[in-house]
Scaffold this motif. Structure first.
Motif, mmCIF file in Angstrom:
data_model
loop_
_atom_site.group_PDB
_atom_site.id
_atom_site.type_symbol
_atom_site.label_atom_id
_atom_site.label_comp_id
_atom_site.label_asym_id
_atom_site.label_seq_id
_atom_site.Cartn_x
_atom_site.Cartn_y
_atom_site.Cartn_z
ATOM 1 N N ARG A 52 42.182 -55.929 71.657
ATOM 2 C CA ARG A 52 41.811 -57.462 71.414
ATOM 3 C C ARG A 52 40.485 -57.441 70.337
ATOM 4 N N PHE A 53 39.502 -57.085 70.765
ATOM 5 C CA PHE A 53 38.220 -56.698 69.005
ATOM 6 C C PHE A 53 39.167 -57.135 67.893
ATOM 7 N N GLN A 54 40.222 -56.152 67.903
ATOM 8 C CA GLN A 54 40.684 -57.056 66.534
ATOM 9 C C GLN A 54 41.073 -58.237 66.232
ATOM 10 N N ALA A 55 42.265 -58.028 67.326
ATOM 11 C CA ALA A 55 42.381 -59.634 67.163
ATOM 12 C C ALA A 55 41.094 -60.951 67.403
ATOM 13 N N ILE A 56 39.903 -60.741 67.654
ATOM 14 C CA ILE A 56 39.203 -61.515 67.908
ATOM 15 C C ILE A 56 38.111 -61.750 65.685
ATOM 16 N N ASP A 57 38.306 -60.223 66.120
ATOM 17 C CA ASP A 57 37.242 -60.267 64.050
ATOM 18 C C ASP A 57 38.562 -60.264 63.170
ATOM 19 N N HIS A 58 40.129 -60.715 63.280
ATOM 20 C CA HIS A 58 40.657 -61.101 62.354
ATOM 21 C C HIS A 58 40.327 -62.578 62.169
ATOM 22 N N LEU A 59 40.230 -63.097 64.053
ATOM 23 C CA LEU A 59 40.159 -64.771 63.539
ATOM 24 C C LEU A 59 39.221 -65.094 63.042
ATOM 25 N N ILE A 60 37.690 -64.597 63.507
ATOM 26 C CA ILE A 60 36.774 -64.771 63.065
ATOM 27 C C ILE A 60 36.107 -64.911 61.313
ATOM 28 N N CYS A 61 36.790 -64.050 60.704
ATOM 29 C CA CYS A 61 37.372 -63.703 59.534
ATOM 30 C C CYS A 61 38.078 -64.976 58.897
ATOM 31 N N MET A 62 38.493 -64.482 59.413
ATOM 32 C CA MET A 62 40.233 -65.872 59.202
ATOM 33 C C MET A 62 39.773 -67.357 58.511
ATOM 34 N N SER A 63 38.753 -67.332 59.973
ATOM 35 C CA SER A 63 37.877 -68.643 60.061
ATOM 36 C C SER A 63 36.910 -68.844 59.526
#
Ligand SMILES: [Fe+2]
Ligand SMILES: [Fe+2]
Length: 190
Positions: free
Chosen positions: A100-111
């Motif tokens: 879950r952390f990885q998904a959130i961080d990955h989305l933030i980076c892409m954002s």
């Protein structure tokens, strides 16, 4: 709409304007990576319900990639190797483990990548008006789409866990501010 805590450094625009052919090749790779990233994050369980939206973004990014390739061809600029971006690498290196952390961080980076692209494309559209109308119009035409991707990825992260996303966004905005100040002579957008 954009939340950034640090301005794009003043030497970024002159550097990019002085290296437009190389920057266009970098831009092509950026769109290619945007398409593959949209597909990559479909592996996260928390995003299974968003697969169709992510496919739509991947298709849009692939169309952007093709548009840049068409531009390169018209201008006789050969497609070439990508330069790794220290800014993107710095953001991605801070993605945590744990699904879950990885998904959130990955989305933030892409954002953040989409958001910085949106901001920089606006600067380029404005600066190129006087010298290269075709390219100015091209960059202006991408601004809305990249801005939408910025918002979509941020909302996807918030839909997984809003308070965790806000906490991590705080960390990432500081990291972005620190990384964007690092001097870079590379002829790349980020
Ligand atoms: Fe794009
Ligand atoms: Fe995008």
């Amino acid at each position: 709409m954009l939340l950034f805590r640090e301005k794009v450094p003043a030497d970024w625009l002159p550097k990019v304007m002085a290296n437009l052919p190389a920057v266009l090749v970098d831009h092509a790779h950026l769109e290619r990576k945007a398409a593959t990233s949209a597909l990559n994050i479909e592996k996260y369980r928390d995003l299974y319900s968003r697969v169709e939206e992510l496919n739509a973004i991947a298709i849009e990014e692939l169309q952007h990639f093709q548009l840049v390739l068409d531009l390169l061809k018209r201008r006789g600029i050969p497609f070439g190797q990508p330069h790794p971006s220290p800014w993107i690498r710095g953001l991605m290196q801070s993605i945590r483990n744990g699904e879950r952390f990885q998904a959130i961080d990955h989305l933030i980076c892409m954002s953040l990548i989409e958001g910085r692209s949106c901001e920089k494309f606006q600067f380029l559209a404005e600066a190129l008006k006087a010298t290269d109308v075709e390219l100015a119009n091209f960059y202006a035409s991408l601004v809305e789409s990249e801005g939408n991707h910025y918002a979509t990825y941020l909302l996807m992260a918030k839909a997984i866990d809003e308070s965790e996303t806000e906490r991590r966004m705080d960390f990432y905005l500081d990291l972005d501010a620190k990384l964007i100040r690092q001097p870079s002579a590379l002829p790349i957008l980020h």
